[in-house]
Design a protein around this motif. Structure first.
Motif, PDB file in Angstrom:
ATOM      1  N   UNK A 157       0.840  -1.026   0.121  1.00 39.15           N
ATOM      2  CA  UNK A 157      -0.034  -0.060  -0.054  1.00 39.15           C
ATOM      3  C   UNK A 157       0.911   1.567  -0.111  1.00 39.15           C
ATOM      4  N   UNK A 158       0.307   2.385  -0.439  1.00 42.07           N
ATOM      5  CA  UNK A 158       1.239   3.586  -0.526  1.00 42.07           C
ATOM      6  C   UNK A 158       1.697   4.005   0.794  1.00 42.07           C
ATOM      7  N   UNK A 159       0.961   3.957   1.850  1.00 41.24           N
ATOM      8  CA  UNK A 159       1.498   4.363   3.111  1.00 41.24           C
ATOM      9  C   UNK A 159       2.627   3.277   3.669  1.00 41.24           C
ATOM     10  N   UNK A 160       2.896   2.228   2.951  1.00 38.14           N
ATOM     11  CA  UNK A 160       3.779   1.184   3.573  1.00 38.14           C
ATOM     12  C   UNK A 160       5.152   1.338   2.917  1.00 38.14           C
ATOM     13  N   UNK A 161       5.767   2.869   3.391  1.00 43.05           N
ATOM     14  CA  UNK A 161       6.928   3.057   2.563  1.00 43.05           C
ATOM     15  C   UNK A 161       8.333   2.789   3.309  1.00 43.05           C
ATOM     16  N   UNK A 162       9.173   2.149   2.596  1.00 42.26           N
ATOM     17  CA  UNK A 162      10.658   1.965   3.106  1.00 42.26           C
ATOM     18  C   UNK A 162      11.391   3.175   3.015  1.00 42.26           C
ATOM     19  N   UNK A 163      12.319   3.432   3.837  1.00 44.51           N
ATOM     20  CA  UNK A 163      13.372   4.345   3.938  1.00 44.51           C
ATOM     21  C   UNK A 163      12.931   5.623   4.626  1.00 44.51           C
ATOM     22  N   UNK A 164      11.819   5.553   5.542  1.00 39.51           N
ATOM     23  CA  UNK A 164      11.435   6.709   6.027  1.00 39.51           C
ATOM     24  C   UNK A 164      12.273   7.314   7.348  1.00 39.51           C
ATOM     25  N   UNK A 165      12.657   6.234   7.673  1.00 36.69           N
ATOM     26  CA  UNK A 165      13.660   6.488   9.117  1.00 36.69           C
ATOM     27  C   UNK A 165      14.965   7.373   8.463  1.00 36.69           C
TER      28      UNK A 165
END
Ligand SMILES: Cc1ncc(C[n+]2csc(CCOP(=O)(O)OP(=O)(O)O)c2C)c(N)n1
Ligand SMILES: [Mg+2]
Length: 637
Positions: free
Chosen positions: A623-631
C-alpha cells in the motif's frame, strides 16, 4: 444536394460539348466525375468539392485549346512523394526527423528542396524519441520517417514509448511496392501488423488518391482526444504515382468522435463533492499538460484551496515551488503525498490513469476516498480503480466550467496535517560522505539553472532523483519515459526538445547504462551544433536494478554491473565537450562550465556513490503508506 450534383454534372457535359466535345475529353470528364463522386459521398455528403473540380477545369478550358488544357492538367499532377511533403508543410511541419533507405528515396528527394529542416539520427529509435521529445517540449506533433523493414522495426520502441505516454507523433514509413507485398521482398516487414499495438492508429496507403487525406487524418488523430503516435505506411510505387490532390477534401473519419465538453451534470456533481470535502487531494497526470490546462488547474487549486500531487508524467503541470504542491506521489513519491492520498476523503484525478507505480496495491489505494476522474479517454474510467464521479472530456474545458461552481473552503485541520507530514518527511539524503551524491548533483543543476531548464531523463534511479530533486514550475519542462520506462530515451529526447526550443537550456539527467543505449546520438547533436547538456549520474551500475537486488534478492548483484567507457573521451570523439568529475568539490565548477558551453553538446560524467538508493520506496504490491526508507528521511530532520 443530390439535384445540385446532378445538375452540375449535366452542365459540365453540355459545356464540354460546346468546346468541341472530343470523345476522349468527355471520357476523362466522366472518369473524374465518377471518382470524385465516390470520394465525396464517402466523406461528408456532397459538399460542392466535386463541383469545384469541374468549375476549375471549365475555367481552365475557356479560351484554350484542348492540348493546352491537357498539358495544364498534366502539370498539376504531382508524385506521391511531393504530395507527402506538401501535406506536411500544410500541416505546419518545419522540422522533422528521419532516416533514409531505398523505398523512401522519392520522399527524401522531395525533402531536398522543401522548407523543412530534416534531422537525421544515427538510429531510427533515436529519431522516434527525438520526434517524441520535440512533441512534448513544443505541444506540436512530432514527425519521423523511416524506410521499410529494419527502419520501420527500429521505430517500435519509440512508438511504444510515445503510446504509453500519449505523445502525438506521425511516423511515415516506406514500404515495398504494392505488387511485392507479401512476397518476402527485400526489406519487407509487416509494418502495420508489427506497430498496431504500439500506435493509436496505423494504416497502409494503397492508392495515391488517398495519400494527402490520410496524412491529414494522421495529424488529426495524433493530436486530438487522447493523443498518441499514428503510423502511415507508404509503398514506394505510391510515392512515385502521380495525382492532382484535391485541396478541399475533407477527413474521412466517421467513427472517430472526441468528447471535448464534459457532461454538465457530472461537472456539477464533481464541484459539489469538492465543496463538501473536508480532506481533498488533486491527483494530476500528464493529461493536464497535453490539454494545456495548467492555468485552469492553478485557478481550481487556489480557488478551492486544494493540495496538489502529480504523477511522474504530471510534473510541471503545477508549480512545485508553491506551498500547496505535494510533489510526486507513488512508488518513489514523497511521503507527504502518499500519506495525503491514503487519508483523503476525496481524490480528484485529472488526466491520470491510476498506473500501478502510482497506486501500489489497488485494493488499499485511497481507502477512504470518493473518487472523481476527469479524462478525455472514456476507456480509462474505472479501468484500474472504481470511480464515483467520472467526467469525460477535455480537462481545459471541464476545469473552466468547474471553477465557476467552486467555493473556497479553509480546510485548516487537513492542511495543517499535510504541513506536518511535509516537515517530518522532506526529501532528504545524507550529504556527509566524501563521495559525490547523485541528489547533490541534481540540486546543484537546479540551483545554477534557477529551476528554469528543460530536463529529460534516462530510466532508473537517475530518473527518480531528477523527479525528486529538480523542482518544476511549468508544463513541458520535465520530459521522461514514464509508462514504458525506456532506457536510452534521455539523449534523443533532449535533442528533440532542443530542436523545438532552441533558446532554452536542455539537460539530459541520465543513467550510465541508459546513456550507453543511445549515446551514438551525440553525433547527431554535434552535427547540428545543439548545445544540449548530458549529466551522467555514473554509479557504475544499473542502479535501480541493483537497488531491487539489494532489497529483494539478498544483495546478489547478478549481471547489473558492466564496464563503462570513459564518457569524456567518447564525448570528444563524437564532437561534444567532455568533462569528468570525481570529486565532490568539483561539482559546482563542472556544472558552471557545462552551462557555459555553446554551439555543441557537453557531457559531464559525474562519478557518484555507487550504492545510493532512492527513498522513500513503496515495494511493489504494498500500500502507498507502507513506505521503506522513512527513517532515513526522518532521522535527518
Ligand atoms: C530498454 C530497457 N531495458 C531494460 C530496462 C530495465 N531497467 C530499468 S532501470 C534499469 C537500470 C538503469 O541503469 P542506469 O541507466 O545506469 O540508471 P540508474 O538506475 O543507475 O540511475 C534497467 C536495466 C529498461 N527500463 N529499459
Ligand atoms: Mg547507473
Amino acid at each position: 444536394m443530390g439535384w445540385f450534383w446532378g445538375y452540375s454534372r449535366v452542365y459540365i457535359l453540355v459545356k464540354a460539348g460546346c468546346f468541341g466535345g472530343k470523345s476522349s475529353w468527355l471520357c476523362e470528364t466522366a472518369r473524374l466525375s465518377y471518382d470524385s463522386t465516390r470520394e465525396n459521398f464517402g466523406l461528408a455528403g456532397l459538399t460542392g468539392i466535386t463541383v469545384n473540380v469541374f468549375q476549375e477545369r471549365y475555367k481552365k478550358m475557356s479560351g484554350k485549346s484542348h492540348k493546352a488544357a491537357d498539358s495544364a492538367e498534366k502539370s498539376s499532377l504531382k508524385p506521391g512523394s511531393q504530395i507527402i511533403v506538401d501535406t506536411l508543410i500544410e500541416m505546419g511541419v518545419d522540422k522533422m526527423f528521419g532516416y533514409l533507405g531505398g523505398v523512401v528515396l522519392p520522399l527524401f528527394d522531395k525533402l531536398y528542396d522543401a522548407p523543412i529542416e530534416v534531422i537525421i539520427p544515427r538510429h531510427e529509435q533515436g529519431g522516434c524519441h527525438m520526434a517524441d521529445g520535440y512533441a512534448r517540449a513544443s505541444g506540436r506533433v512530432g514527425v519521423v520517417a523511416a524506410t521499410s523493414g529494419p527502419g520501420a522495426c527500429n521505430l517500435v520502441t519509440g512508438l511504444a514509448t510515445a503510446m504509453m505516454d500519449s505523445v502525438p507523433i506521425v511516423a511515415l514509413t516506406g514500404q515495398v511496392r504494392t505488387n511485392l507485398i507479401g512476397n518476402d521482398a527485400f526489406q519487407e516487414a509487416d509494418t502495420t501488423g508489427i506497430t498496431r499495438p504500439v500506435t493509436k492508429y496505423n494504416c497502409i496507403v494503397k492508392d495515391v488518391k488517398d495519400l494527402a487525406r490520410t496524412i491529414k487524418e494522421a495529424f488529426h488523430l495524433a493530436s486530438t482526444g487522447r493523443q498518441g503516435p499514428v503510423l502511415i505506411d507508404i509503398p514506394v510505387d505510391i510515392e512515385l504515382a502521380e495525382y492532382k490532390p484535391d485541396d478541399g477534401e475533407k477527413l474521412k473519419l466517421p467513427g472517430y468522435k472526441v468528447r471535448t465538453k464534459g457532461h454538465i451534470g457530472q461537472i456539477t456533481a464533481a464541484a459539489k463533492a469538492i465543496n463538501e470535502s473536508q480532506k481533498p487531494v488533486l491527483y494530476i497526470g500528464g493529461g493536464v499538460i497535453s490539454a494545456n490546462a495548467s492555468d485552469e488547474l492553478r485557478q481550481l487549486a487556489q480557488k478551492a484551496n486544494l493540495p496538489v500531487t502529480m504523477t511522474l508524467m504530471g510534473l510541471g503541470s503545477y508549480d512545485q515551488t508553491r506551498p500547496e504542491s505535494l510533489d510526486m506521489l507513488g512508488m518513489h513519491g514523497t511521503a507527504y503525498a502518499n500519506y495525503a492520498v491514503q487519508e483523503c476523503d476525496l481524490l480528484i484525478a485529472i488526466g491520470a490513469r491510476f498506473d500501478d507505480r502510482v497506486t501500489g496495491n489497488v485494493k488499499t489505494f485511497a481507502p477512504n476516498a470518493k473518487i472523481i476522474h476527469i479524462d478525455v479517454d472514456p476507456a480509462s474510467i474505472s479501468k484500474n480503480v472504481h470511480v464515483d464521479i467520472p467526467v469525460v472530456g477535455d480537462a481545459k474545458f471541464i476545469l473552466k466550467e468547474m471553477i465557476e461552481k467552486i467555493e473556497h473552503r479553509p480546510r485548516k485541520e487537513w492542511l495543517k496535517k499535510i504541513a506536518d507530514w511535509k516537515n517530518k518527511y522532506p526529501l532528504r539524503y545524507d550529504n556527509n560522505s566524501a563521495k559525490i551524491k547523485p541528489q547533490y548533483v541534481i540540486e546543484e543543476i537546479y540551483k545554477q539553472t534557477k529551476g528554469d531548464a528543460i530536463i529529460t531523463t534516462g530510466v532508473g534511479q537517475n530518473q527518480m532523483w531528477a523527479a525528486q530533486f529538480y523542482r518544476f514550475s511549468r508544463p513541458r519542462q520535465f520530459i521522461s519515459s514514464g509508462g514504458l520506462g525506456t532506457m536510452g530515451y534521455g539523449l534523443p529526447a533532449a535533442i528533440g526538445a532542443q530542436v523545438a526550443k532552441p533558446d532554452q537550456t536542455v539537460i539530459d539527467i541520465d543513467g550510465d547504462h541508459s546513456f550507453n543505449m543511445t549515446m551514438t546520438e551525440l553525433a547527431t547533436a554535434a552535427e547540428h551544433k545543439l548545445p544540449i547538456k548530458v549529466c551522467i549520474i555514473n554509479n557504475g551500475y544499473m542502479g535501480m536494478v541493483r537497488q531491487w537486488q539489494q532489497l529483494f534478492y539478498n544483495r546478489r548483484y547478478s549481471c547489473s554491473r558492466l564496464a563503462n567507457p570513459d564518457y569524456a573521451t567518447v564525448a570528444e570523439a563524437l564532437g561534444a565537450e567532455g568533462i569528468t568529475v570525481d570529486k565532490k568539490t568539483d561539482v559546482t565548477k563542472a556544472v558552471k562550465k557545462m552551462l557555459s558551453v555553446k554551439n555543441k553538446p557537453c557531457v559531464v560524467d559525474f562519478r557518484v556513490e555507487g550504492e545510493e538508493n532512492v527513498w522513500p520506496m513503496v515495494p511493489a504490491g504494498k500500500s502507498l503508506n507502507e513506505m521503506d526508507g522513512l527513517q532515513i528521511l526522518e532521522r535527518l530532520v
